[in-house]
Design an enzyme around this catalytic site. Sequence first.
Site, PDB file in Angstrom:
ATOM      1  N   LYS A  54       0.864  -0.991  -0.099  1.00 58.00           N
ATOM      2  CA  LYS A  54      -0.111  -0.022   0.140  1.00 58.00           C
ATOM      3  C   LYS A  54       0.895   1.316   0.093  1.00 58.00           C
ATOM      4  O   LYS A  54       0.575   2.399  -0.751  1.00 58.00           O
ATOM      5  CB  LYS A  54      -0.882   0.060   1.073  1.00 58.00           C
ATOM      6  CG  LYS A  54      -2.036  -1.048   1.039  1.00 58.00           C
ATOM      7  CD  LYS A  54      -2.803  -1.122   2.395  1.00 58.00           C
ATOM      8  CE  LYS A  54      -3.807  -2.194   2.298  1.00 58.00           C
ATOM      9  NZ  LYS A  54      -4.407  -2.734   3.617  1.00 58.00           N
ATOM     10  N   GLN A  98      -4.740  -1.403   9.671  1.00 58.84           N
ATOM     11  CA  GLN A  98      -4.554  -2.601   8.916  1.00 58.84           C
ATOM     12  C   GLN A  98      -5.407  -3.642   9.986  1.00 58.84           C
ATOM     13  O   GLN A  98      -4.945  -3.862  11.110  1.00 58.84           O
ATOM     14  CB  GLN A  98      -3.075  -2.942   8.945  1.00 58.84           C
ATOM     15  CG  GLN A  98      -3.164  -4.248   8.021  1.00 58.84           C
ATOM     16  CD  GLN A  98      -3.685  -4.089   6.590  1.00 58.84           C
ATOM     17  OE1 GLN A  98      -3.251  -3.391   5.817  1.00 58.84           O
ATOM     18  NE2 GLN A  98      -4.032  -5.317   6.174  1.00 58.84           N
ATOM     19  N   ASP A 121     -11.237   2.934   4.320  1.00 55.85           N
ATOM     20  CA  ASP A 121     -11.701   1.692   4.392  1.00 55.85           C
ATOM     21  C   ASP A 121     -13.322   1.675   4.209  1.00 55.85           C
ATOM     22  O   ASP A 121     -13.974   0.666   3.746  1.00 55.85           O
ATOM     23  CB  ASP A 121     -11.060   0.874   5.788  1.00 55.85           C
ATOM     24  CG  ASP A 121      -9.943  -0.143   5.332  1.00 55.85           C
ATOM     25  OD1 ASP A 121      -9.907  -0.474   4.144  1.00 55.85           O
ATOM     26  OD2 ASP A 121      -9.317  -0.552   5.881  1.00 55.85           O
TER      27      ASP A 121
END
Length: 300
Positions: A54, A98, A121
């Site tokens: 990422k 994460q 997200d």
Amino acid sequence: MSATIIDGKAFAAKVRGQVAEHVARLKGDHGITPGLAVVLVGEDPASQVYVRSKGKMTVEVGMNSYEHKLSADTSEDDLLSLINQLNNDPGVHGILVQLPLPKHLNEDLVINSIDPAKDVDGFHISNVGLLGTGQKAMVPCTPLGCLMMLRDHHGSLSGMNAVVIGRSNIVGKPMAQLLLGDSCTVTIAHSRTKDLPAVVRGADIVVAAVGRPQMVPGDWIKPGATVIDVGINRIDAPEKGEGKTRLVGDVDFDSAVQVAGAITPVPGGVGPMTIACLLANTVTACCRANGLAEPEGLTA
Ligand code: NDP
């Protein structure tokens, strides 16, 4: 007849190119560089790989990447205080924590402490509610990537019968909301669904997000249907040598490709789109934060 293969790798490269163009415009016209902060708690090897990748792609499209690596025994207070700091940092437009987090940390509490406008997200309860009520939300990256591929392949999805197999909060449910938003008639199937083969056979669009290797065979697929395979499963591959493995989806590709009209492969389908959509969400969040026009085609 063999299905059209939807090339997620190529499509993701195209999306990253569009993001890079938009970032260049934000920098050139407004002096703004979008920034994405990724927080990793602990040393989970798969998570470390994701975070590295990422960060690399964030920099490649011209955005600022901020990585925060915390030890596995980080306290909830320390993590919440870092998130608060990132929420208040004007150079950070997207924040991603994460998952999974170590067991002692309350995932819901942590995710809901992120500023919803920076929740790239799309897991914050406010974004879930906005998506569910058809309002402007940050949309979870994997379902957004699936939607982009479906729109690209079909143009309008209006009136199509769609079956989503799986009802998780990160894939199945938001996927169903997005398809509904595009006027599909949507069925959500799960482990208690009766006669799943018959349910799937009625679908013009099948999205499989189960986590069971090759569970959906070709004879469940309606001829000509579009199949989006979200599953990522590692299985033994003795044909490649002793102890070797390979990745497969939730769909039995070899039989489904004979029946479907279009299908995403695993690997090289949905997977690459997920990170591309994370970058797209970050640029969208940056535009919204600055009251600027959002990039076209990169949002739901
Ligand atoms: P979850 O385990 O959270 O959800 C799986 C869903 O599948 C559940 O709703 C479950 O039903 C349903 N299910 C399980 N067994 C069956 C069955 N026999 N028949 C019908 N439905 C069943 O998984 P995720 O949604 O997180 O992920 C799904 C897959 O997608 C995984 O392989 C994951 O690795 C992959 N993935 C890929 C991403 C990408 O970037 N390509 C990103 C995220 C996930 P129930 O609710 O009843 O238990």
